[in-house]
Design an enzyme around this catalytic site. Structure first.
Site, PDB file in Angstrom:
ATOM      1  N   HIS A 172       1.617  -4.814  -5.113  1.00  0.00           N
ATOM      2  CA  HIS A 172       2.375  -4.164  -3.841  1.00  0.00           C
ATOM      3  C   HIS A 172       2.673  -5.124  -3.008  1.00  0.00           C
ATOM      4  O   HIS A 172       2.029  -5.686  -1.972  1.00  0.00           O
ATOM      5  CB  HIS A 172       1.716  -3.099  -3.588  1.00  0.00           C
ATOM      6  CG  HIS A 172       2.119  -2.209  -2.819  1.00  0.00           C
ATOM      7  ND1 HIS A 172       3.538  -2.197  -2.069  1.00  0.00           N
ATOM      8  CD2 HIS A 172       2.025  -0.852  -2.476  1.00  0.00           C
ATOM      9  CE1 HIS A 172       3.922  -0.964  -1.694  1.00  0.00           C
ATOM     10  NE2 HIS A 172       2.754  -0.216  -1.877  1.00  0.00           N
ATOM     11  N   HIS A 175       6.715  -2.076   1.747  1.00  0.00           N
ATOM     12  CA  HIS A 175       6.254  -0.807   2.259  1.00  0.00           C
ATOM     13  C   HIS A 175       5.502  -1.214   3.725  1.00  0.00           C
ATOM     14  O   HIS A 175       4.776  -0.189   4.137  1.00  0.00           O
ATOM     15  CB  HIS A 175       5.589   0.245   1.716  1.00  0.00           C
ATOM     16  CG  HIS A 175       6.395   0.571   0.589  1.00  0.00           C
ATOM     17  ND1 HIS A 175       6.175   1.559  -0.373  1.00  0.00           N
ATOM     18  CD2 HIS A 175       7.674   0.256   0.148  1.00  0.00           C
ATOM     19  CE1 HIS A 175       6.808   1.711  -1.390  1.00  0.00           C
ATOM     20  NE2 HIS A 175       8.035   1.189  -1.080  1.00  0.00           N
ATOM     21  N   TYR A 177       2.854  -3.274   3.797  1.00  0.00           N
ATOM     22  CA  TYR A 177       1.574  -3.675   3.559  1.00  0.00           C
ATOM     23  C   TYR A 177       1.459  -5.116   3.724  1.00  0.00           C
ATOM     24  O   TYR A 177       2.153  -5.794   4.082  1.00  0.00           O
ATOM     25  CB  TYR A 177       1.078  -2.991   2.275  1.00  0.00           C
ATOM     26  CG  TYR A 177       1.066  -1.517   2.356  1.00  0.00           C
ATOM     27  CD1 TYR A 177       0.259  -0.694   3.193  1.00  0.00           C
ATOM     28  CD2 TYR A 177       1.957  -0.747   1.451  1.00  0.00           C
ATOM     29  CE1 TYR A 177       0.491   0.385   3.417  1.00  0.00           C
ATOM     30  CE2 TYR A 177       1.813   0.562   1.310  1.00  0.00           C
ATOM     31  CZ  TYR A 177       1.279   1.351   2.514  1.00  0.00           C
ATOM     32  OH  TYR A 177       1.187   2.619   2.716  1.00  0.00           O
TER      33      TYR A 177
END
Length: 371
Positions: A172, A175, A177
């Site tokens: 990931h 977004h 993060y």
């Protein structure tokens, strides 16, 4: 919906991994893992999608072995007591012929005092301690030793994924993060080798990918999620031009990424003026790597709120003819389905049989239990 769906059901090979079709279950955090351990209900949840023609499952975000990686004790972990539970998930998916990858995650600065998360006494990890560009820092910038610790945590998790029998790893990097916090110049104000120009801002991700590759070898697929938008700011941009995007993505591709998971809120929107290509289309064109698109696939309404309430809106079934047309044209290679597959575990099988009138709309009730 009248367009043939054959393009969605063509096989695809990703770094030796043979996928039966182009449909990927998107990672969706659902807070159903008490104390960070996924239970038999989670295994059954993924098994149902795999048994109903979903070509590849990417799990919900699962946090690496770093003390401040998580923002909820109900989010699954990828270390310690959670690992045997993940092995059970893999076994359930493989038993019905499915393929599955964990999405490895570190939330960085996105822990909020109102949330119930592990190690609340410890400060969050981030490049410069900033959640938003115009706000004051809420933590100290990460030291280089702390950055190295996070890199090692991802490398350990990648090796664990291979040892547990997963079919690859998804990272990931989107977004807002941790990785994205380093990418995003307005909140990465470091003056060492992990800040500054695009080479510096991608160094943390590059070194992490290289460390993961050393652990798993070159024959294990690595997928990296990117986005322009952030949880902090839906209008944010990492790259204003294709050239800027290409510079960033090439560094990640050279470090070992096999495919880019390109997150938009609406997959049909062009990423840059003068072209109809979406983010996944540009990623494929700029790097030559396979790409997957995601963002309101099969639904009439995108996510409009942040955080744990982000999945709490009703959305009707939408026509996927435009999606199939783009896939047929080779704009991208794989299609991630999120809330539509959350609401209807038979989504892929129904689409294959063109039973569109049987597709279920998405509603918040889909969150109340795993099914």
């Amino acid at each position: 919906m009248s367009r043939p769906v054959d393009a969605l059901f063509q096989p695809f090979t990703l770094n030796g991994l043979q996928l039966p079709n182009r449909i990927v279950m998107a990672p969706m955090t659902r807070w159903h893992s008490p104390n960070g351990v996924p239970g038999p209900d989670v295994a059954a949840y993924y098994r149902r999608r795999a048994a109903n023609d979903c070509g590849l499952i990417i799990t919900e975000g699962t946090t690496v072995d770093h003390p401040v990686a998580s923002y909820s004790v109900r989010v699954p972990q990828f270390h310690g007591a959670a690992l045997p539970a993940w092995r059970a998930v893999v076994e359930q998916v493989h038993e019905v012929g499915g393929k599955i990858m964990p999405q490895l995650w570190h939330v960085g600065i996105c822990r909020h005092p109102s949330q119930d998360y592990p190690n609340k006494h410890l400060p969050s990890l981030s490049p410069s301690g900033l959640f938003l560009p115009e706000k004051r820092p809420v933590a100290s910038p990460a030291s280089q030793e702390e950055i190295r610790s996070a890199i090692q945590a991802f490398a350990r998790a990648a090796l664990a994924a291979r040892e547990l029998g997963f079919d690859g790893v998804a990272i990931h990097g989107a977004h807002g993060y941790l990785f994205d916090q380093f990418f995003w110049a307005p909140i990465n104000r470091r003056d060492d080798e992990y800040g500054g120009d695009v080479v510096g801002r991608t160094r943390f991700a590059v070194e992490t990918l290289q460390a993961m590759r050393r652990e798993v070898g070159h024959d294990f697929p690595l997928i990296f999620r990117i986005s322009q938008w952030k949880e902090q700011d839906y209008t944010a941009k990492l790259a204003r031009t294709p050239e800027e995007l290409g510079e960033l993505l090439k560094l990640l591709a050279d470090a070992g990424v096999d495919a880019f998971d390109c997150s938009q809120r609406r997959y049909w929107e062009p990423e840059f003026a003068g072209s109809t290509l979406n983010l996944a289309g540009w990623a494929k064109r700029l790097t030559g790597k396979p790409s997957m698109t995601v963002g309101s696939v099969g639904l009439s309404k995108e996510l409009v709120t942040r955080g744990e309430q982000a999945l709490g809106q009703h959305a009707e079934v939408a026509n996927i003819d435009p999606l199939i047309e783009r896939l047929e044209a080779g704009e991208f290679d794989l299609v991630e389905v999120g809330r539509a597959l959350l609401a209807d575990y038979e989504w892929a099988r129904k689409v294959r049989a063109q039973r569109f009138d049987e597709l279920r709309p998405y509603s918040p009730q889909a969150l109340e239990k795993l099914f």
